[in-house]
Design an enzyme around this catalytic site. Structure first.
Site, PDB file in Angstrom:
ATOM      1  N   GLY A  13       0.725  -1.185  -0.076  1.00 46.76           N
ATOM      2  CA  GLY A  13       0.016  -0.141   0.047  1.00 46.76           C
ATOM      3  C   GLY A  13       0.855   1.149  -0.199  1.00 46.76           C
ATOM      4  NE  ARG A  74      -2.396  -4.330  -1.346  1.00 43.20           N
ATOM      5  CZ  ARG A  74      -1.749  -3.647  -0.177  1.00 43.20           C
ATOM      6  NH1 ARG A  74      -0.857  -4.120   0.280  1.00 43.20           N
ATOM      7  NH2 ARG A  74      -2.664  -2.577   0.145  1.00 43.20           N
ATOM      8  CG  ASP A 105       4.735  -7.315   8.239  1.00 40.68           C
ATOM      9  OD1 ASP A 105       5.790  -7.345   9.044  1.00 40.68           O
ATOM     10  OD2 ASP A 105       4.014  -8.237   8.215  1.00 40.68           O
ATOM     11  CB  THR A 127       3.083   1.063   6.059  1.00 36.83           C
ATOM     12  OG1 THR A 127       1.666   0.829   6.324  1.00 36.83           O
ATOM     13  CG2 THR A 127       3.889   0.738   7.171  1.00 36.83           C
ATOM     14  CG  ASP A 129      -1.455  -0.150   8.079  1.00 37.46           C
ATOM     15  OD1 ASP A 129      -2.304   0.580   7.563  1.00 37.46           O
ATOM     16  OD2 ASP A 129      -1.284  -1.278   7.348  1.00 37.46           O
ATOM     17  CG  ASP A 131       1.841  -2.653   9.836  1.00 36.87           C
ATOM     18  OD1 ASP A 131       2.757  -1.566   9.422  1.00 36.87           O
ATOM     19  OD2 ASP A 131       1.070  -3.443   9.382  1.00 36.87           O
ATOM     20  NE  ARG A 173      -2.545  -4.886   5.663  1.00 38.10           N
ATOM     21  CZ  ARG A 173      -1.379  -5.507   4.672  1.00 38.10           C
ATOM     22  NH1 ARG A 173      -0.579  -6.290   4.968  1.00 38.10           N
ATOM     23  NH2 ARG A 173      -1.264  -4.679   3.389  1.00 38.10           N
TER      24      ARG A 173
HETATM   25  P1  ADP Z   1       2.791  -4.038   2.704  1.00 37.56           P
HETATM   26  O1  ADP Z   1       4.015  -4.039   2.344  1.00 37.56           O
HETATM   27  O2  ADP Z   1       2.248  -2.697   2.803  1.00 37.56           O
HETATM   28  O3  ADP Z   1       2.701  -4.588   3.915  1.00 37.56           O
HETATM   29  P2  ADP Z   1       1.712  -6.470   1.311  1.00 37.56           P
HETATM   30  O4  ADP Z   1       1.480  -7.004   2.384  1.00 37.56           O
HETATM   31  O5  ADP Z   1       0.736  -6.391   0.264  1.00 37.56           O
HETATM   32  O6  ADP Z   1       1.859  -4.633   1.529  1.00 37.56           O
HETATM   33  O7  ADP Z   1       2.998  -6.821   0.800  1.00 37.56           O
HETATM   34  C1  ADP Z   1       3.632  -6.245  -0.544  1.00 37.56           C
HETATM   35  C2  ADP Z   1       4.206  -7.318  -1.278  1.00 37.56           C
HETATM   36  O8  ADP Z   1       5.419  -7.505  -0.702  1.00 37.56           O
HETATM   37  C3  ADP Z   1       3.407  -8.248  -1.718  1.00 37.56           C
HETATM   38  O9  ADP Z   1       2.474  -7.983  -2.802  1.00 37.56           O
HETATM   39  C4  ADP Z   1       4.365  -9.213  -2.165  1.00 37.56           C
HETATM   40  O10 ADP Z   1       4.902  -9.003  -3.434  1.00 37.56           O
HETATM   41  C5  ADP Z   1       5.506  -9.005  -1.149  1.00 37.56           C
HETATM   42  N1  ADP Z   1       5.450  -9.916  -0.063  1.00 37.56           N
HETATM   43  C6  ADP Z   1       4.789 -10.030   0.913  1.00 37.56           C
HETATM   44  N2  ADP Z   1       4.590 -11.140   1.895  1.00 37.56           N
HETATM   45  C7  ADP Z   1       5.720 -11.666   1.173  1.00 37.56           C
HETATM   46  C8  ADP Z   1       6.374 -12.992   1.761  1.00 37.56           C
HETATM   47  N3  ADP Z   1       6.106 -13.661   2.552  1.00 37.56           N
HETATM   48  N4  ADP Z   1       7.482 -13.351   0.868  1.00 37.56           N
HETATM   49  C9  ADP Z   1       7.839 -12.613  -0.208  1.00 37.56           C
HETATM   50  N5  ADP Z   1       7.330 -11.598  -0.619  1.00 37.56           N
HETATM   51  C10 ADP Z   1       6.122 -11.061   0.258  1.00 37.56           C
HETATM   52  O1  F6P Z   2      -1.521  -1.214   4.423  1.00 38.07           O
HETATM   53  C1  F6P Z   2      -2.044   0.089   4.088  1.00 38.07           C
HETATM   54  C2  F6P Z   2      -3.427  -0.247   4.003  1.00 38.07           C
HETATM   55  O2  F6P Z   2      -4.111   0.943   3.565  1.00 38.07           O
HETATM   56  C3  F6P Z   2      -4.226  -0.810   5.293  1.00 38.07           C
HETATM   57  O3  F6P Z   2      -4.398   0.257   6.243  1.00 38.07           O
HETATM   58  C4  F6P Z   2      -5.560  -1.364   4.515  1.00 38.07           C
HETATM   59  O4  F6P Z   2      -5.964  -2.342   5.087  1.00 38.07           O
HETATM   60  C5  F6P Z   2      -4.888  -1.769   3.283  1.00 38.07           C
HETATM   61  O5  F6P Z   2      -3.937  -1.313   3.291  1.00 38.07           O
HETATM   62  C6  F6P Z   2      -5.917  -1.705   1.913  1.00 38.07           C
HETATM   63  O6  F6P Z   2      -5.402  -2.064   0.968  1.00 38.07           O
HETATM   64  P1  F6P Z   2      -5.946  -1.928  -0.439  1.00 38.07           P
HETATM   65  O7  F6P Z   2      -5.194  -0.581  -1.016  1.00 38.07           O
HETATM   66  O8  F6P Z   2      -5.228  -2.918  -1.167  1.00 38.07           O
HETATM   67  O9  F6P Z   2      -7.477  -1.528  -0.460  1.00 38.07           O
END
Ligand code: ADP
Ligand code: F6P
Length: 321
Positions: A13, A74, A105, A127, A129, A131, A173
């Site tokens: 995000g 993502r 994360d 982010t 969040d 978090d 989240r």
């Molecule tokens: P954020 O980084 O905001 O927490 P996501 O959880 O969607 O957002 O993670 C972003 C991207 O990081 C995912 O779409 C994926 O490409 C990569 N990613 C997430 N988890 C893993 C994992 N366990 N191993 C490898 N890549 C990951």
């Molecule tokens: O991680 C950032 C965030 O905005 C969270 O607060 C929320 O749950 C999520 O991403 C929303 O994701 P998307 O942009 O895929 O709707």
């Protein structure tokens, strides 16, 4: 071997201040004589080779802008060992020595995997969040809270006129930090977060009592990790009969110009990430703790849950009576 080139990407995000962080990484890298590459659309661009060399002007006029000029995504392929290997191979093929990942994360999990494949990585907490452990603040959090508080102020005007109650659902989240800070800063009567168990009947009683005590409005801030605003409002109404309006702030919390605080944090962390890579650090995440910039093993960061600020939560409840 000292590094001669780096790449930077934004992932997951988006958050306000990601651009400021990209600018800082690019300009600090160039300042230190490195070749700097920008990867489009997060890990997708790494796997599909959407990678361009950046210069000083590539990051002009972005410090103050929300979103990310690199784009973000993502990327499911990155979750597979094959995708991770391809991403690492593509960096090596281009002679890129290190990668700065700006994200949350999940993005850190990806960086951790690349690190284990021998890629020098550095994570920056991008982010809304808040978090991520081992940093007091993430880039974008301050702006998201500012957006939420601004919206709650507006809601309070109309709620007071009508003597109404309001549930405001905010993002985060699984983390209640946006709700916590927005609730404290706006004097919400109740703050519902995933980290603290609560009894909805007590919340309903508190709302009823606050109107009885002469208040003209009652605001409940709900972190999305708890549940949906409409469901919570309906349950409270069943207890106290109150007419409750629900507002879901949604993605507006991720937009708009970053606050000065987020711009400064992003600028400091972006430059710090480059300097730490030059000093030979790798497989780390950058953060700020008690005003000091720090690095922590990314493996530890992704495997540690951030502690909840219970003192702030209790303070918010005490002051909103
Ligand atoms: P954020 O980084 O905001 O927490 P996501 O959880 O969607 O957002 O993670 C972003 C991207 O990081 C995912 O779409 C994926 O490409 C990569 N990613 C997430 N988890 C893993 C994992 N366990 N191993 C490898 N890549 C990951
Ligand atoms: O991680 C950032 C965030 O905005 C969270 O607060 C929320 O749950 C999520 O991403 C929303 O994701 P998307 O942009 O895929 O709707």
């Amino acid at each position: 071997m000292t590094i001669q080139s780096i790449a930077v990407l934004t992932s997951g995000g988006d958050s306000q201040g990601m651009n400021a962080a990209v600018r800082a990484v690019v300009r600090s890298g160039l300042y230190h004589g490195l070749k700097v590459y920008g990867v489009q659309k997060g890990y997708y661009g790494l796997i599909h080779e959407e990678i361009q060399e950046m210069d000083l002007r590539s990051v002009g006029d972005i410090l103050q802008r929300g979103g990310t000029i690199l784009g973000t995504a993502r990327c499911k392929e990155m979750m597979t060992p094959e995708g991770q290997q391809l991403a690492a191979d593509n960096l090596r093929k281009r002679g890129i020595d290190a990668l700065v990942v700006i994200g949350g994360d999940g993005s850190y999990q990806g960086a951790n995997k690349l690190s284990k494949l021998g890629i020098r990585t550095m994570g920056l907490p991008g982010t809304i969040d808040n978090d991520i452990s081992f940093t007091d603040y993430t880039i974008g959090f301050d702006t998201a809270v500012t957006v939420a508080v601004d919206a709650i102020n507006k809601l309070r005007d109309t709620m007071s006129s009508h003597e109404r109650a309001s549930v405001v659902e905010v993002m985060g989240r699984h983390c209640g930090d946006i709700a916590l800070l927005a609730g404290l800063a706006s004097g919400a009567e109740s703050i519902l977060v995933p980290e603290v168990p609560f009894d909805l009947k007590e919340v309903a009683d508190r709302m009823r009592d606050s109107f009885k005590s002469g208040k003209r409005h009652s605001i409940i801030i709900l972190a999305e990790g708890v549940g949906h605003g409409e469901d919570i409002a309906q349950q409270i109404t069943e207890y106290n009969g109150q007419d409750i309006r629900v507002t879901v702030l949604g993605h507006v919390q991720r937009g708009g110009a970053p606050t000065p605080s987020d711009r400064v944090l992003a600028s400091r962390l972006g430059d710090f990430a480059v300097r730490k890579l030059l000093e030979g650090e790798s497989g780390k995440a950058c953060g700020i703790i008690n005003g000091q910039l720090v690095t922590t093993d990314i493996d530890l960061v992704v495997n540690t849950k951030k502690p909840f600020k219970m003192d702030l939560y209790e303070l918010a409840l005490r002051l909103s009576q």
